[in-house]
Every structure is written in structure tokens, then in C-alpha cells.
Scaffold this active site. Sequence first.
Site, short mmCIF file in Angstrom:
data_model
loop_
_atom_site.label_atom_id
_atom_site.label_comp_id
_atom_site.label_asym_id
_atom_site.label_seq_id
_atom_site.Cartn_x
_atom_site.Cartn_y
_atom_site.Cartn_z
N CYS A 46 -2.14 1.44 -25.30
CA CYS A 46 -1.69 2.68 -25.89
C CYS A 46 -0.21 2.92 -25.65
O CYS A 46 0.39 2.32 -24.78
CB CYS A 46 -2.49 3.82 -25.28
SG CYS A 46 -4.25 3.49 -25.33
N ARG A 71 2.12 -0.14 -30.31
CA ARG A 71 1.22 -0.42 -29.19
C ARG A 71 -0.23 -0.06 -29.51
O ARG A 71 -1.14 -0.48 -28.82
CB ARG A 71 1.67 0.38 -27.96
CG ARG A 71 3.03 0.01 -27.46
CD ARG A 71 3.37 0.83 -26.24
NE ARG A 71 2.51 0.53 -25.13
CZ ARG A 71 2.74 -0.42 -24.24
NH1 ARG A 71 3.81 -1.15 -24.33
NH2 ARG A 71 1.90 -0.63 -23.25
N TRP A 122 -5.00 2.52 -29.13
CA TRP A 122 -5.66 1.36 -29.75
C TRP A 122 -6.94 1.15 -28.96
O TRP A 122 -6.92 0.87 -27.78
CB TRP A 122 -4.75 0.13 -29.62
CG TRP A 122 -5.27 -1.09 -30.31
CD1 TRP A 122 -5.01 -1.45 -31.60
CD2 TRP A 122 -6.09 -2.12 -29.77
NE1 TRP A 122 -5.64 -2.64 -31.88
CE2 TRP A 122 -6.31 -3.07 -30.79
CE3 TRP A 122 -6.69 -2.33 -28.53
CZ2 TRP A 122 -7.08 -4.21 -30.60
CZ3 TRP A 122 -7.46 -3.47 -28.34
CH2 TRP A 122 -7.64 -4.40 -29.37
N ASN A 148 -3.35 5.13 -20.43
CA ASN A 148 -3.36 3.76 -20.95
C ASN A 148 -4.00 2.90 -19.86
O ASN A 148 -3.56 2.93 -18.72
CB ASN A 148 -1.93 3.27 -21.21
CG ASN A 148 -1.90 1.83 -21.69
OD1 ASN A 148 -2.86 1.34 -22.28
ND2 ASN A 148 -0.79 1.16 -21.43
N GLY A 149 -5.05 2.15 -20.19
CA GLY A 149 -5.69 1.30 -19.20
C GLY A 149 -7.20 1.48 -19.22
O GLY A 149 -7.76 1.97 -20.21
N GLU A 541 1.91 -22.32 -35.53
CA GLU A 541 2.53 -21.00 -35.59
C GLU A 541 2.54 -20.48 -37.03
O GLU A 541 2.28 -19.30 -37.27
CB GLU A 541 3.96 -21.08 -35.01
CG GLU A 541 4.79 -19.82 -35.07
CD GLU A 541 4.20 -18.63 -34.31
OE1 GLU A 541 3.21 -18.80 -33.58
OE2 GLU A 541 4.73 -17.52 -34.49
N LYS A 545 0.64 -17.00 -38.15
CA LYS A 545 1.32 -15.89 -38.82
C LYS A 545 0.56 -15.51 -40.09
O LYS A 545 0.39 -14.34 -40.41
CB LYS A 545 2.76 -16.29 -39.18
CG LYS A 545 3.72 -16.28 -38.02
CD LYS A 545 4.06 -14.88 -37.58
CE LYS A 545 4.45 -14.74 -36.14
NZ LYS A 545 3.57 -15.12 -35.09
N GLU A 548 -2.82 -13.70 -39.22
CA GLU A 548 -2.74 -12.35 -38.67
C GLU A 548 -2.14 -11.34 -39.64
O GLU A 548 -2.47 -10.16 -39.59
CB GLU A 548 -1.99 -12.32 -37.33
CG GLU A 548 -0.52 -12.61 -37.41
CD GLU A 548 0.16 -12.54 -36.05
OE1 GLU A 548 -0.19 -11.70 -35.23
OE2 GLU A 548 1.08 -13.37 -35.81
N HIS A 564 -9.06 -37.64 -39.49
CA HIS A 564 -10.22 -37.63 -38.60
C HIS A 564 -11.15 -36.45 -38.91
O HIS A 564 -12.00 -36.10 -38.10
CB HIS A 564 -9.77 -37.59 -37.14
CG HIS A 564 -8.95 -38.80 -36.77
ND1 HIS A 564 -9.50 -40.06 -36.66
CD2 HIS A 564 -7.63 -38.95 -36.53
CE1 HIS A 564 -8.54 -40.93 -36.36
NE2 HIS A 564 -7.40 -40.26 -36.27
N LYS A 667 0.30 -4.79 -30.15
CA LYS A 667 1.46 -5.56 -29.70
C LYS A 667 1.30 -6.07 -28.27
O LYS A 667 1.70 -7.18 -27.96
CB LYS A 667 2.71 -4.70 -29.83
CG LYS A 667 4.01 -5.43 -29.54
CD LYS A 667 4.32 -6.42 -30.64
CE LYS A 667 5.61 -7.17 -30.37
NZ LYS A 667 5.68 -8.40 -31.19
C1 F6R Z 1 1.35 -13.35 -32.72
C2 F6R Z 1 1.60 -12.64 -31.48
C3 F6R Z 1 0.68 -12.87 -30.35
C4 F6R Z 1 1.45 -12.86 -29.01
C5 F6R Z 1 0.48 -12.95 -27.83
C6 F6R Z 1 1.20 -12.98 -26.51
O1 F6R Z 1 2.31 -13.05 -33.69
O2 F6R Z 1 2.49 -11.86 -31.39
O3 F6R Z 1 -0.03 -14.05 -30.49
O4 F6R Z 1 2.34 -13.93 -29.00
O5 F6R Z 1 -0.40 -11.84 -27.85
O6 F6R Z 1 1.96 -11.83 -26.31
P1 F6R Z 1 3.10 -11.78 -25.22
O7 F6R Z 1 4.16 -12.75 -25.64
O8 F6R Z 1 3.55 -10.37 -25.19
O9 F6R Z 1 2.47 -12.22 -23.92
#
Ligand code: F6R
Length: 672
Positions: A46, A71, A122, A148-149, A541, A545, A548, A564, A667
Site C-alpha cells: 500500500c 503501490r 493493493w 501497510n503490511g 524480458e 513485458k 504483464e 527441443h 510495484k
Molecule cells: C516487471 C517488474 C517486476 C520486478 C520484480 C522485482 O516489469 O517490474 O518483475 O522486476 O517484482 O522488483 P524489485 O526490482 O523491486 O525487487
Amino acid sequence: MSGAAVTCDGSRAMATEPPFNQLCCAKVRLSRTCHERKSATLPFMCGIVGYVGSRPALQIVLDGLRRLEYRGYDSAGVAVVDDNVILTEKRAGKLANLEKALGERAGDGIASGSTAIGHTRWATHGGPTDRNAHPHLSADGRVAVIHNGIIENFGRLRAELEATGVEFISDTDTECAAHLLAAEVRALREAGSELAGPQLLAEGMRRTVNRLEGAFTLLATDVAVPGAVVAARRNSPLVVGRGEGENFLASDVSAFIEHTREAIELGQDQIVLITPGAIEITDFAGADATGKEFHIDWDASAAEKGGYDYFMLKEIAEQPQAIADTLLGRLSERGEIVLDEVRLTDQDLRDVDKVFIIACGTAYHAGMVAKYAIEHWNRIPCEVELASEFRYRDPVLDRSTLVIAISQSGETMDTLMALRHAKEQKARVLAICNTNGSTIPRESDAVLYTHGGPEIAVASTKAFLTQLVACYLIGLHLAQIRGVMYADEVAAVVDRLRRTPDDLRDLLGQMEDVRALARDLRTASTVLFIGRHVGFPVALEGALKLKELAYMHAEGFAAGELKHGPIALIDEGTPVVCVVPSPAGRGVLRDKVVSNIQEVRARGARTIVIAEEGDNAVASYADHLISVPRTPTLLAPLMTTVPLQILACEIAAARGHDVDQPRNLAKSVTVE
Ligand code: F6R
């Protein structure tokens, strides 16, 4: 010193070429037992804001919440203290719903009170409803709390409170903190405590948190104490903003940066009481404590969209600067790489005989690239592991193991738990992090901060590129200290890195075709990505992207693995994005990828080829060719990833999705 000249193109000036070791890096998340919960986990990631001063607090808190909405955005709420009354408003859904509800009420003081707390949530448990949104009030309505937690012993506390006649209104664990706090404050008063006003509230908070188990940041206001907000922190982020005649609290500094750039990072298990003129920090035992003061060196505009449609596009565009900033001041006059905080001796680093990289998601992909660079430059084994898997397989670690934890937020629970496991096994831990003072760097033996500035979009972009730069720097630092690279060799790689921002600016100026392609691909049902060597993590990667952001089926593969199994996925017209290595580096590698492109084309694939400028031969295998500036092999992901970021962003936008806040994601992932 080894006799081999080490380069940044993945090659070595040796008579015989060393074997390519292809490794991956891992990411970590913290886990926690929610034995008192019936559901599996209760993740809360949060955003929290608090304000006391002389200005109307509501707008300040709402502006802060807007910056923290990344967040969590399932619900939002505020509580304002005005004339001995607490006024609250909370709504399920995005902040806009709360603002609309606030706009419909008038004349009750909610817009004018000068003490407030606000929350954006969240949740995966308890439902994102108005009722479960924060703040939560105590049964007597005197105290409002945001959180938060996870309060792990919430079940027991709730039963205890219910036995005394308290009726719960929500399904959240937070509500029991509100009831407990009110009860503690009341008990202190009834016992004739000498404390009064803000001090009484702080003491009530101290008694409350000492009854809680789990992770939490709690902020509370009391109707009887206008002009004070009290907060407590354990295993969850909280920073204080120091203003003139006003003070702020928030999950991160972006919430108050337009008002002050002076901040204090709270330590673990601390309580902070803010009033307009004072910030008082104590620990959970009541002893005086201090936080770490720091100056925020970026400004409010960095936390705004700056004219772009999405934060993600802005953050993609900021990548050249983010790389330049991450490189700034990294080479000392003596030609040594400079880290930010080092609590390790050179001898500790010389003793390193194995490296583990732990991380999650995008940061894990950065770690995968790092493995190639670290092994190539250092000739020591480097393993990359998903942080969420790391500690459960009982990895073999000791004093001579260096664990590198990569995390943009510095709060990712899986990574933090893996880090703690590594420390228990006596390994040395070095963090790569974008968030100053967050938990992961605080608990590490050494830190290299990526100076990427705030990353607001949920999908990581500039964090990834700056993590790559940080990994290269650490690989070079190790090689230098271990005596396997000369200072001039290190300087040559750093020099090459310093040229990447300009190359990247050129590349970003040529993305119109990628945008057009994205519009064309928006109806595809599957997109595949292939690459070899450092192009393999780039393929992963690119696929991540797309998944998500565009909610499309996307998979990344090591190009050699196609035959394979995965090649069976290819049908007439299936888009396959192919990341081609530089012909100047490892010719053999590039030729192998070209063969793989031919294999998929022969089965009907539509090929989207990312190749180095000047690699004209590859054009005949490409249905769409995306050229990137020439870059040494090991550094190539700094270029080849960028078109994939834009592709995913534009496809998502073309499909009508919220690019900055994709569904089901947050995030900071602060639970396992
Ligand atoms: C994807 C993304 C996530 C973060 C992952 C780790 O676009 O942002 O996969 O890379 O949750 O987050 P951090 O780097 O904050 O530990």
C-alpha cells in the site's frame, strides 16, 4: 593478474576461445507464515501519506497518494482531523473514485482540517471494497489507522477484542490495530498517566505495536490530538519529510517531494511522532532513537508524467540519463570503481570464490545478463537464482560466497528473505538497488545504488537498464580487486558504457516503425521471443513485458532450445521476435541465431529481427528489421531491450490497457 586481455564484447584475446558459460540469475522474495489466516497470504503493498501543519491537509495527502498510487490501486481513503472530529472517506477502486466522493461532500471540514492521513491499497484478501478500504476507525470513533503490511497474529487479537465486546466492521487485520490503539490510549488515561496529547498517543502506539506480530507501517490520528500523527514501522517502508512548520510521512519520498526535499529514513522497529514543529523518534521500547537524514536530489517533476501519455513512456525516454547518472563518479582518480556503501574489505572480495545473484522478475533478467559478464571478466562461477526459490533448496554458501541482491524497490520480500538466508549462512551480500535507504541495501554488506530516479510505472524499464550498468560495474570492481583486470581494461569498458546514453538517444529517436508494428501486432494471440547468450535474458524480458502489459501469451526461449520442443508452437503468421548478437563479437553465435530464424521462418513465422546496424545480411531473414547501434556483445542488452519495451507498451495501449498500472500487479511486492 591474468595474461588474458578481457573485453566487453564477450570475447577474450586468448589463443583459444574459452567456453561460453550460460548462466541465469535469481531473484528473491520474502516469505511469511500466515498461520492465523484462513486464506493463503494477505499481500498488502500500500501507499501511505500523513501530514500535519497549518495548510489544508486533504489536498496535500491526495496529491501524495496520486504519486504513490503505483503501490496499490484497489481502494483509497483519507482521514482528516478537524475541530475535535475525525472525518473519513474511503472508496473501492482507483483514487479517482475517492476524489469524486470527496467532491460530493461539502462544508463538513474535511477539506480544511490541517492533520490528515491517506492510504492507497493493493489487496488480495478481504476484498477491495469500501468497507475494507483504509483508514479504519476504532469502535469509539476516536482513532483512525492506516496500515501497510500483515499483522500475523490478527486472528488471536481479533478474538480477544471481540470477547470484550468490540464489533468488527471490516475483514482486515488493520482494524484490530485501530481498536487496540484506542484501548491502549484509554487505558493510559484511566490509569492517570502523566502523559498527555501527542505523547499519550505515541505511548499508546508503542503498547499497541508491542502486541503485534508481522510486518507493518502504521499511521494513526486521534480525535483528541489534532496536530499530531504517530507512526510505527517494522519490516515495511516509512520515510519522514521535514518541512517548515509542517511535517510529512510517506511510504516513499515522491509523496512529499513537492513540499520538501529534506527527509529522514526510519530504522527498524521505530516510532515517529510528527507535529507541525517537531519530529520525535523513539524505539519500540520507548528509548530515544534517530533516523538517517538525507537530502532528496531529484525534484517533483521527476515524479510527474512530463508530457508523456504514460509514466512508462517517460521512464523509457529517461533511460539514457538514468544510465549516465548511474555511471556518474564511479571511476576514482586511481581508476577504481566506486560503490556507494562498502562494509567489506578488499580481502573479503579477493576471497570470493563463487557468486550468486538473487532477484525477481525483471531484476532477475538483469542478473542473468550479469552472470555472463561476471564469469567472463572474473573466471569465477556465478549462479543466478530466483529469489523465491533460493533459500528453499538449501544453497551451498559460506564466507567466500558473494551474494548479489538486485532490487529496484529494495523492499521485495522474496529478495529480502533470500538475502537474510544468505547472511545466516555467513555469505557476503552486495545490493544493487534504486531506492535509497530501503530494507535490502540496509541489510547488505555493500551497496551500489542505481541512480535511475523514481520508477512509477509498474513495469520496470529504466530500473532494468540501470541494474545492468550496476552489474557491469560490480563485475569490473571484482575483477579489479581480484587482480584479473588491469585498471586500463576496466576504464576501457567504463568508457564504452559512457557512450551508451548517446547511442540510446539515437535509438529512441527511431522507434516510429516499432510503434506501427505494435499496432499491427495488437491482435496476435501469441508472440515468441528468442535469443542466445545475453540475448536470451533479453528475450525473456521482452516476453515478460508483453505478458504483464498486454495480457498476451508471450514466451521467451533460448534460441537453441526451439528445436527441443517450443518450435511446435509456430504456426502460419506467429510473430517471433529474434534478438541477433553482434557479428563483430561472436560471429559463430550470430550465425547460429540466423539459422534459428530460418528454422522458424520455414514453419511460417513472421520474424521481427533486432540486429546491429550494418548487419545487412540479416535483413533477408526479417519480415521486420529493427536496427540498434553497434555495441559490444556483453553490453548489447542496453540496446536490444529498448525496442521490446516500446513494443509491449504500445501493444498494451493499442489494446486499451492501463499501461502504468496493469491488472493484478503492484510495484513493490512486499510479501512472499
Ligand atoms: C516487471 C517488474 C517486476 C520486478 C520484480 C522485482 O516489469 O517490474 O518483475 O522486476 O517484482 O522488483 P524489485 O526490482 O523491486 O525487487
